[in-house]
Design a protein around this motif. Structure first.
Motif, PDB file in Angstrom:
ATOM      1  N   ILE B 143      62.115  73.364  53.912  1.00 28.97           N
ATOM      2  CA  ILE B 143      61.741  74.352  54.919  1.00 28.97           C
ATOM      3  C   ILE B 143      62.170  75.758  54.530  1.00 28.97           C
ATOM      4  O   ILE B 143      61.991  76.704  55.281  1.00 28.97           O
ATOM      5  N   TYR B 144      62.760  75.895  53.331  1.00 22.78           N
ATOM      6  CA  TYR B 144      63.236  77.240  52.985  1.00 22.78           C
ATOM      7  C   TYR B 144      62.177  78.056  52.256  1.00 22.78           C
ATOM      8  O   TYR B 144      60.988  77.853  52.458  1.00 22.78           O
ATOM      9  N   GLU B 145      62.624  78.947  51.398  1.00 24.54           N
ATOM     10  CA  GLU B 145      61.711  79.934  50.808  1.00 24.54           C
ATOM     11  C   GLU B 145      60.550  79.320  50.027  1.00 24.54           C
ATOM     12  O   GLU B 145      59.414  79.780  50.107  1.00 24.54           O
ATOM     13  N   ALA B 146      60.824  78.277  49.247  1.00 21.01           N
ATOM     14  CA  ALA B 146      59.806  77.768  48.324  1.00 21.01           C
ATOM     15  C   ALA B 146      58.500  77.416  49.033  1.00 21.01           C
ATOM     16  O   ALA B 146      57.410  77.799  48.587  1.00 21.01           O
ATOM     17  N   SER B 147      58.611  76.721  50.155  1.00 20.15           N
ATOM     18  CA  SER B 147      57.384  76.304  50.840  1.00 20.15           C
ATOM     19  C   SER B 147      56.649  77.516  51.417  1.00 20.15           C
ATOM     20  O   SER B 147      55.410  77.572  51.415  1.00 20.15           O
ATOM     21  N   LYS B 148      57.389  78.492  51.896  1.00 21.34           N
ATOM     22  CA  LYS B 148      56.766  79.692  52.463  1.00 21.34           C
ATOM     23  C   LYS B 148      56.020  80.478  51.399  1.00 21.34           C
ATOM     24  O   LYS B 148      54.854  80.857  51.557  1.00 21.34           O
ATOM     25  N   VAL B 149      56.719  80.725  50.301  1.00 18.60           N
ATOM     26  CA  VAL B 149      56.106  81.514  49.226  1.00 18.60           C
ATOM     27  C   VAL B 149      54.884  80.783  48.665  1.00 18.60           C
ATOM     28  O   VAL B 149      53.861  81.399  48.359  1.00 18.60           O
ATOM     29  N   THR B 150      54.988  79.461  48.563  1.00 18.64           N
ATOM     30  CA  THR B 150      53.850  78.692  48.049  1.00 18.64           C
ATOM     31  C   THR B 150      52.644  78.834  48.967  1.00 18.64           C
ATOM     32  O   THR B 150      51.511  78.999  48.505  1.00 18.64           O
ATOM     33  N   LEU B 151      52.892  78.762  50.271  1.00 17.87           N
ATOM     34  CA  LEU B 151      51.794  78.908  51.223  1.00 17.87           C
ATOM     35  C   LEU B 151      51.121  80.286  51.063  1.00 17.87           C
ATOM     36  O   LEU B 151      49.892  80.394  51.020  1.00 17.87           O
ATOM     37  N   ILE B 152      51.938  81.314  50.958  1.00 14.53           N
ATOM     38  CA  ILE B 152      51.390  82.674  50.797  1.00 14.53           C
ATOM     39  C   ILE B 152      50.613  82.778  49.487  1.00 14.53           C
ATOM     40  O   ILE B 152      49.497  83.309  49.437  1.00 14.53           O
ATOM     41  N   ALA B 153      51.197  82.226  48.424  1.00 16.86           N
ATOM     42  CA  ALA B 153      50.521  82.269  47.121  1.00 16.86           C
ATOM     43  C   ALA B 153      49.164  81.576  47.181  1.00 16.86           C
ATOM     44  O   ALA B 153      48.193  82.035  46.580  1.00 16.86           O
ATOM     45  N   THR B 154      49.108  80.452  47.937  1.00 21.23           N
ATOM     46  CA  THR B 154      47.836  79.739  48.087  1.00 21.23           C
ATOM     47  C   THR B 154      46.787  80.640  48.739  1.00 21.23           C
ATOM     48  O   THR B 154      45.628  80.666  48.332  1.00 21.23           O
ATOM     49  N   GLY B 155      47.239  81.387  49.751  1.00 25.90           N
ATOM     50  CA  GLY B 155      46.303  82.277  50.432  1.00 25.90           C
ATOM     51  C   GLY B 155      45.822  83.391  49.527  1.00 25.90           C
ATOM     52  O   GLY B 155      44.640  83.750  49.526  1.00 25.90           O
ATOM     53  N   VAL B 156      46.742  83.948  48.738  1.00 24.64           N
ATOM     54  CA  VAL B 156      46.393  85.058  47.853  1.00 24.64           C
ATOM     55  C   VAL B 156      45.447  84.584  46.750  1.00 24.64           C
ATOM     56  O   VAL B 156      44.532  85.290  46.337  1.00 24.64           O
ATOM     57  N   PHE B 157      45.673  83.351  46.311  1.00 27.14           N
ATOM     58  CA  PHE B 157      44.974  82.847  45.126  1.00 27.14           C
ATOM     59  C   PHE B 157      43.452  82.955  45.209  1.00 27.14           C
ATOM     60  O   PHE B 157      42.810  83.519  44.318  1.00 27.14           O
ATOM     61  N   PHE B 158      42.858  82.437  46.290  1.00 27.68           N
ATOM     62  CA  PHE B 158      41.412  82.236  46.284  1.00 27.68           C
ATOM     63  C   PHE B 158      40.557  83.512  46.219  1.00 27.68           C
ATOM     64  O   PHE B 158      39.654  83.588  45.392  1.00 27.68           O
ATOM     65  N   PRO B 159      40.833  84.503  47.043  1.00 23.22           N
ATOM     66  CA  PRO B 159      40.005  85.711  46.893  1.00 23.22           C
ATOM     67  C   PRO B 159      40.139  86.355  45.513  1.00 23.22           C
ATOM     68  O   PRO B 159      39.145  86.832  44.951  1.00 23.22           O
ATOM     69  N   VAL B 160      41.343  86.347  44.959  1.00 19.07           N
ATOM     70  CA  VAL B 160      41.524  86.949  43.639  1.00 19.07           C
ATOM     71  C   VAL B 160      40.745  86.148  42.598  1.00 19.07           C
ATOM     72  O   VAL B 160      40.006  86.690  41.777  1.00 19.07           O
ATOM     73  N   TYR B 161      40.906  84.823  42.688  1.00 19.30           N
ATOM     74  CA  TYR B 161      40.224  83.932  41.744  1.00 19.30           C
ATOM     75  C   TYR B 161      38.706  84.117  41.807  1.00 19.30           C
ATOM     76  O   TYR B 161      38.046  84.332  40.786  1.00 19.30           O
ATOM     77  N   LEU B 162      38.152  84.071  43.013  1.00  9.36           N
ATOM     78  CA  LEU B 162      36.694  84.152  43.169  1.00  9.36           C
ATOM     79  C   LEU B 162      36.148  85.487  42.684  1.00  9.36           C
ATOM     80  O   LEU B 162      35.138  85.540  41.968  1.00  9.36           O
ATOM     81  N   ASN B 163      36.820  86.559  43.072  1.00 10.38           N
ATOM     82  CA  ASN B 163      36.325  87.878  42.675  1.00 10.38           C
ATOM     83  C   ASN B 163      36.389  88.078  41.169  1.00 10.38           C
ATOM     84  O   ASN B 163      35.476  88.637  40.577  1.00 10.38           O
ATOM     85  N   LEU B 164      37.480  87.644  40.572  1.00 11.16           N
ATOM     86  CA  LEU B 164      37.613  87.831  39.134  1.00 11.16           C
ATOM     87  C   LEU B 164      36.573  87.007  38.374  1.00 11.16           C
ATOM     88  O   LEU B 164      35.904  87.501  37.467  1.00 11.16           O
ATOM     89  N   MET B 165      36.406  85.747  38.805  1.00 11.29           N
ATOM     90  CA  MET B 165      35.452  84.892  38.106  1.00 11.29           C
ATOM     91  C   MET B 165      34.035  85.458  38.205  1.00 11.29           C
ATOM     92  O   MET B 165      33.345  85.628  37.200  1.00 11.29           O
ATOM     93  N   SER B 166      33.624  85.788  39.428  1.00 13.43           N
ATOM     94  CA  SER B 166      32.251  86.290  39.556  1.00 13.43           C
ATOM     95  C   SER B 166      32.134  87.666  38.923  1.00 13.43           C
ATOM     96  O   SER B 166      31.086  88.022  38.388  1.00 13.43           O
TER      97      SER B 166
END
Lengths: 244, 291
Positions: B143-166
């Motif tokens: 329940i500490y930092e790791a799970s929080k940061v991972t959740l945020i990273a997951t959110g950040v990942f997709f728009p960056v990934y999609l925009n860069l790929m296309s």
């Protein structure tokens, strides 16, 4: 010397673009390829430039076969194809990136002067008109001092006045290093103003239909009677109502 | 402002004015503040209506009350801690998610094999709602930092990934061909053509990624935190202090806007070359030079 030897091209789609094209272009010669659209003249130019590959036959430059783009060949496309994020000077330097900086600067300055764009070195492509952008593209091709310059309908997207001006301009620029030029166009006036020789291509797949050596004295004036006679002759031969 | 003119001092010579740069450079100072006009007006109205008792203070406290509550937190130093930890989580999640997205997006954009291999999987993962990850991340990462940061990273990942790929896939084939003419190697092509050409869409991706990062940090801090702006939000709810709830919402808005502005400003510096509607450049009489 550029030699195109018994060259044929069939696309992956099965469409045959070129058939048994043989052509020799001498040092510093200016040769135009004219023909109706779809006769394979641009494809031929791309093969010479190493951007496309023949199905059979070969392209030889000084007896060496062309299999990929080569440093002694410069290409000017129909569109300027400038990198929009680079300044005019940096676009001109695009092909000489590996040279030391002072050399690059000097070559780029000289090339820009040749095309009459001194003072625009720091401009961005979006600030240029179509004609200016195409002149930058010509400078980019010339900066490597190619012995062969390939031009694929370089002025066809420009308005009539700009086109006339750039044709004269190209000839002036050619005087500096006198590269061999292979020039694709569908504009007969353009071919007559520029060329030592005009190759007429026709048909699907494209073949060389006719070849003319233009003996008009230079500089050529588009209004001269002799020029008009030549034009008439070519137009008659190209008679578009007759399919090859 | 740099004015460019040909070397000849011909009076008819075309003059190019360097455009680009900041959006509202030549506008009067008043024009810049236009966006503030409406919020300020609404705040004044809100304050007035609260004072006249139109809004119930236990549902919608006056702006001055909200400000007071935030100020109280600031005085004890508690506020700074909340802001710092939230910023830290967003920043770390953004860096990790952004970096992963950059690597994978570049690979799938550039290589057909990588795209066929990775993209279907990533696209299906994208459709999982963010909150659905929460129990799993807590189970795996605590329940500490790791799970929080991972959740945020997951959110950040997709728009960056999609925009860069296309973005990479949509790079003008004709510019890539210029690279071929000059015999650029694969890496040179990436550096000198693909990367700069992709930059505009990449920056859009980073900005929407950061926006999602801020959304996900709320979700992350909701799922159990003892500090952070999201915690403050929950705390305000639990203790029946609407001024704290509104105050944290306002702080989210302010910091979200500030970080986006930072990213946009940095991005703009790299994109002054763009020929777009908003770059209000002067092409002026450039065409005349051909005549």
């Amino acid at each position: 010397m550029l030699r195109i030897d018994d060259l044929s091209k069939r696309f992956d789609s099965g469409v045959k673009a070129l058939e048994t094209v043989t052509l020799t272009v001498g040092q510093s010669e200016i040769v135009s390829l004219v023909g109706t659209s779809g006769c394979g003249k641009s494809t031929l130019l791309r093969i010479v430039g190493g951007l496309d590959f023949p199905t059979s036959g070969s392209v030889l430059i000084d007896d060496e076969p062309v299999a990929a783009p080569r440093p002694e060949i410069g290409i000017v496309f129909q569109e300027p194809r400038l990198m929009p994020w680079l300044s005019v000077a940096d676009n001109v330097k695009f092909g000489i990136e590996d040279q030391p900086r002072p050399v690059k600067d000097e070559l780029a300055t000289a090339a820009l002067a040749k095309v009459g764009l001194t003072g625009f070195a720091e401009a961005l492509p979006r600030q240029l008109s179509g004609g200016m952008a195409q002149r930058v593209a010509i400078a980019r091709a010339l900066v490597t001092r190619p012995s062969i310059l390939l031009l694929d309908e370089p002025f066809s997207a420009l308005d009539a006045f700009t086109r006339l001006k750039l044709q004269d301009h190209l000839l002036q620029t050619w005087e500096f290093d006198r590269p061999t030029m292979l020039f694709v166009t569908h504009d007969i006036d353009e071919a007559l103003v520029l060329s030592d020789r005009i190759i007429v291509m026709r048909g699907h797949p494209g073949r060389i239909h006719q070849e003319y050596t233009v003996d008009l004295p230079r500089p050529r004036r588009r209004t001269d009677a002799a020029f008009q006679l030549w034009k008439e002759r070519l137009l008659t031969d190209l008679d578009l109502s007759v399919e090859a | 402002m740099t004015a460019l003119a040909p070397s000849q001092s011909d009076a008819n010579a075309p003059r190019l004015v360097r455009g680009g740069g900041r959006g509202g450079r030549n506008r009067p100072a008043l024009g810049r503040g236009k966006g503030l006009l409406l919020p300020v007006l609404l705040l004044v109205l809100w304050e007035a209506l609260s004072r006249f008792g139109v809004f119930a203070p236990n549902l919608l406290p006056a702006p001055s009350k909200v400000l007071g509550a935030i100020a109280d937190l600031a005085v004890t130093g508690e506020l700074l801690e909340h802001i710092a930890i939230t910023l830290y989580r967003v920043a770390l999640g953004f860096l990790i998610g952004g970096a992963a997205a950059t690597l994978l997006g570049a690979a799938t954009g550039y290589s057909r094999t990588a795209r066929e291999l990775l993209d279907p999987l990533l696209q299906s993962l994208r459709n999982i709602p963010s909150i659905a990850w929460v129990p799993l991340f807590i189970l795996w990462l605590g329940i500490y930092e790791a799970s929080k940061v991972t959740l945020i990273a997951t959110g950040v990942f997709f728009p960056v990934y999609l925009n860069l790929m296309s973005g990479i896939q949509n790079v003008d084939r004709k510019l890539v061909e210029v690279g071929r003419v000059y015999r650029l190697s694969g890496l040179q092509l990436v550096r000198r053509v693909l990367l700069p050409a992709t930059l505009p869409t990449y920056i859009v991706g980073l900005r929407s990624g950061l926006g999602l990062g801020w959304m996900f940090v709320v979700a992350a801090e909701y799922m159990g935190a003892s500090k952070g702006l999201g915690f403050l939000l929950v705390d305000g709810q639990m203790t029946g202090r609407p001024q704290i709830i509104i105050g944290s919402i306002a702080l989210f808005a302010i910091f979200g806007k500030l970080t986006d502005l930072l990213l946009a400003t940095v991005g703009e510096r790299f994109l002054t070359w763009q020929d777009s509607f908003s770059s209000n450049h002067t092409r002026a009489s450039a065409d005349a030079a051909d005549r």
